[in-house]
Design a protein around this motif. Sequence first.
Motif, PDB file in Angstrom:
ATOM      1  N   ASN A 114       0.869  -1.238   0.170  1.00  0.00           N
ATOM      2  CA  ASN A 114      -0.090   0.026   0.019  1.00  0.00           C
ATOM      3  C   ASN A 114       1.009   1.041  -0.092  1.00  0.00           C
ATOM      4  OD1 ASN A 114      -3.126  -0.865   0.685  1.00  0.00           O
ATOM      5  ND2 ASN A 114      -1.597  -2.521   1.813  1.00  0.00           N
TER       6      ASN A 114
ATOM      7  N   LYS B  83      -4.004   6.943  -3.221  1.00  0.00           N
ATOM      8  CA  LYS B  83      -3.466   5.853  -2.660  1.00  0.00           C
ATOM      9  C   LYS B  83      -3.560   4.715  -3.789  1.00  0.00           C
ATOM     10  CE  LYS B  83      -4.097   2.634   1.111  1.00  0.00           C
ATOM     11  NZ  LYS B  83      -5.005   2.534   2.461  1.00  0.00           N
TER      12      LYS B  83
ATOM     13  N   ASP C  95      -6.923  -0.156   5.826  1.00  0.00           N
ATOM     14  CA  ASP C  95      -6.509   0.600   6.729  1.00  0.00           C
ATOM     15  C   ASP C  95      -4.874   0.473   6.943  1.00  0.00           C
ATOM     16  OD1 ASP C  95      -8.339   2.602   7.330  1.00  0.00           O
ATOM     17  OD2 ASP C  95      -9.378   1.202   8.733  1.00  0.00           O
ATOM     18  N   ARG C  96      -4.030   0.533   5.925  1.00  0.00           N
ATOM     19  CA  ARG C  96      -2.480   0.095   6.075  1.00  0.00           C
ATOM     20  C   ARG C  96      -1.809   1.094   5.133  1.00  0.00           C
ATOM     21  NH1 ARG C  96      -1.979  -4.925   5.006  1.00  0.00           N
ATOM     22  NH2 ARG C  96      -0.214  -4.708   3.346  1.00  0.00           N
TER      23      ARG C  96
ATOM     24  N   ASN D 293      -2.860  10.620   7.552  1.00  0.00           N
ATOM     25  CA  ASN D 293      -2.514   9.215   7.342  1.00  0.00           C
ATOM     26  C   ASN D 293      -2.069   8.216   8.583  1.00  0.00           C
ATOM     27  OD1 ASN D 293      -3.323   8.627   4.352  1.00  0.00           O
ATOM     28  ND2 ASN D 293      -2.111  10.625   4.431  1.00  0.00           N
TER      29      ASN D 293
ATOM     30  N   ASP E  73      -3.406   6.948  11.218  1.00  0.00           N
ATOM     31  CA  ASP E  73      -3.987   5.928  11.644  1.00  0.00           C
ATOM     32  C   ASP E  73      -3.745   4.511  10.968  1.00  0.00           C
ATOM     33  OD1 ASP E  73      -5.055   7.134  13.738  1.00  0.00           O
ATOM     34  OD2 ASP E  73      -7.150   7.240  12.679  1.00  0.00           O
ATOM     35  N   GLU E  74      -3.244   4.971   9.587  1.00  0.00           N
ATOM     36  CA  GLU E  74      -2.818   3.937   8.603  1.00  0.00           C
ATOM     37  C   GLU E  74      -1.519   3.416   8.548  1.00  0.00           C
ATOM     38  OE1 GLU E  74      -4.601   4.423   4.854  1.00  0.00           O
ATOM     39  OE2 GLU E  74      -6.255   5.219   5.600  1.00  0.00           O
TER      40      GLU E  74
ATOM     41  N   LYS F  30     -14.023   0.536   3.626  1.00  0.00           N
ATOM     42  CA  LYS F  30     -12.853  -0.289   3.597  1.00  0.00           C
ATOM     43  C   LYS F  30     -13.095  -1.567   3.978  1.00  0.00           C
ATOM     44  CE  LYS F  30      -9.905   3.811   4.633  1.00  0.00           C
ATOM     45  NZ  LYS F  30      -8.775   4.352   5.465  1.00  0.00           N
TER      46      LYS F  30
END
Length: 586
Positions: A6, A53, A66-67, A82, A84-85, A567
């Motif tokens: 990612n 992304k 979520d990464r 970003n 949190d990811e 997501k």
Amino acid sequence: MPADFNWAIGGEAGDGIDSTGKIFAQALSRAGRHVFTSKDFASRIRGGYTAYKVRTAIDPVQSVVDRLDVLIALTQRTIDENLDELHEGSVIIYDGDRSTMADVEIPEGMVGLDIPLKALAEEAGGAIMRNVVALGAACAVADFPIENLDSALQKRFGGKGEAIVENNKKAARAGLEYVHDEYDHEFDYDLETTDEDYVLINGDQAIGMGAIAAGCRFYAGYPITPATDVMEYLTGRIERYGGHVVQAEDELAAINLALGAARAGARSMTATSGPGIDLMTETFGLVATSETPLVIVDVMRSGPSTGMPTKQEQGDLNMMLYGGHGEIPRFVVAPTSIDECFWKTVEAFNFAEKYQVPVYVAADLAMAVTEQTFSPEAFDMDEVEIDRGKVVDDDSIDEWLDEEGRFQPHALTDDGVSPRAFPGTEQGAHMSTGLEHDELGRRTEDRSMRVEQVDKRDRKVETAKETEDFSPREFGDADSDTLILSWGSNEGALVEALDFLEADGIDVRFLSVPYMFPRPDLTEEIEAADEVIVVECNATGQFANVVEHDTLTRVKRINKYDGVRFKADELADEIKATLDAEEVSA
């Protein structure tokens, strides 16, 4: 090493975020990797946070998660947005010499790569290439062959001359070499390549491609986010097949132009978003009562009013199902994936002409702007079938003439579909008015004829229910007591959420519904389930309300209306929480 990778780039609108992301996505696709993209952009030309992304893997990917493994941050806000990811070991590429990054803070446990992007770009030929330098650095981090990036740069800049292409290749290598020379770090990524050949396409483009394949030869529209890419795709392409694109002065003109072309016999389409549908509603009624085949694409965004033009929402369902004064027969087709945007657009044109009705194609922003890889076979033109409906010609028109030899374009029929004569058909001259009319299309206030014409138009829907397949798409465990229902672009995230749930020992049955009207009868499926959850991107549960109306059964709801798409891992958590709450209440 994770199964997928990612990557993202973020900064201010006007920083070239979109074009940079597209170049990297194209490079990955050309390397035989599957790609799924996601965009976050502000409703302005310059300024405001924007990001692109890319999720990529050898196996197909249908959602974002979520990464983030690698982030190119052009501003401190990019890191904050970003956070949190990002995870331990995530790599953040930035230019410490840039004023917006002078006091950058790299979160603990993450790897910060301070690279003089602008200076290296200037050495390669111009500061404008600093994002390409960052792409080269990302190739170094991900151990991704830079030759694949070369191919994407050639495609992006080839039309500007070889000197520009070579400068960009040089800039990319400058970023790659800087990481190799300045950072002695073992990164955890190794992007495998394959010999597969994929098509990288977004939903708007798939709709445009489907329209051409379906025989659309006239498009009228007015630029509006997020539907503009439909018009941009068609422009320069539809002309190769004898078609025309007209940029109208507004949405009212667009649908009226499209109506005129359809009356002339052309397969015709317009595309807009919610505010445009508002303006088109009056003509929508004329399309229906004149029984003119027309395809209208609604690429939904956050509303009401101007709302949030660049944010996700599925808030227009009620408008498409019920919009317009009086009672208007219409079809509403909702593609559930990007490749289905192609096929459902083809189907919409066939429905429009077979039943002589306006047909909505209900897409949304998340589907429209997302780019995803598919094998070329997903768009097999040999599989496209065109059905122009009950068209009469010089040899077959006699049975549709009245006793005075006049053609009856609104003849009362058992299936509700009247004959259709294209202009130039001998003995086919006729008129249709927006007023209630008789079988000849002439206005009438005769009470019995009014009832017969209304009933005739309604019979089209009943005929379609008897003859067409409106089945949902099914995923998961067919025997599960938990049933998930959804529509539109949520399908991919839900399909991947099933894997997260299965890993936790939770089996569910998922029905993705691509037809909003006419729609499948889900009563039997709902009665067989202990728990029914409807997932959609709006606040009031518009599809959930339809399901409850149809089946007289209460359902649970998972709604999201913050402007961001679902997501996969987020949905899995939401479903588990909903099921856990039900167990507690029981």
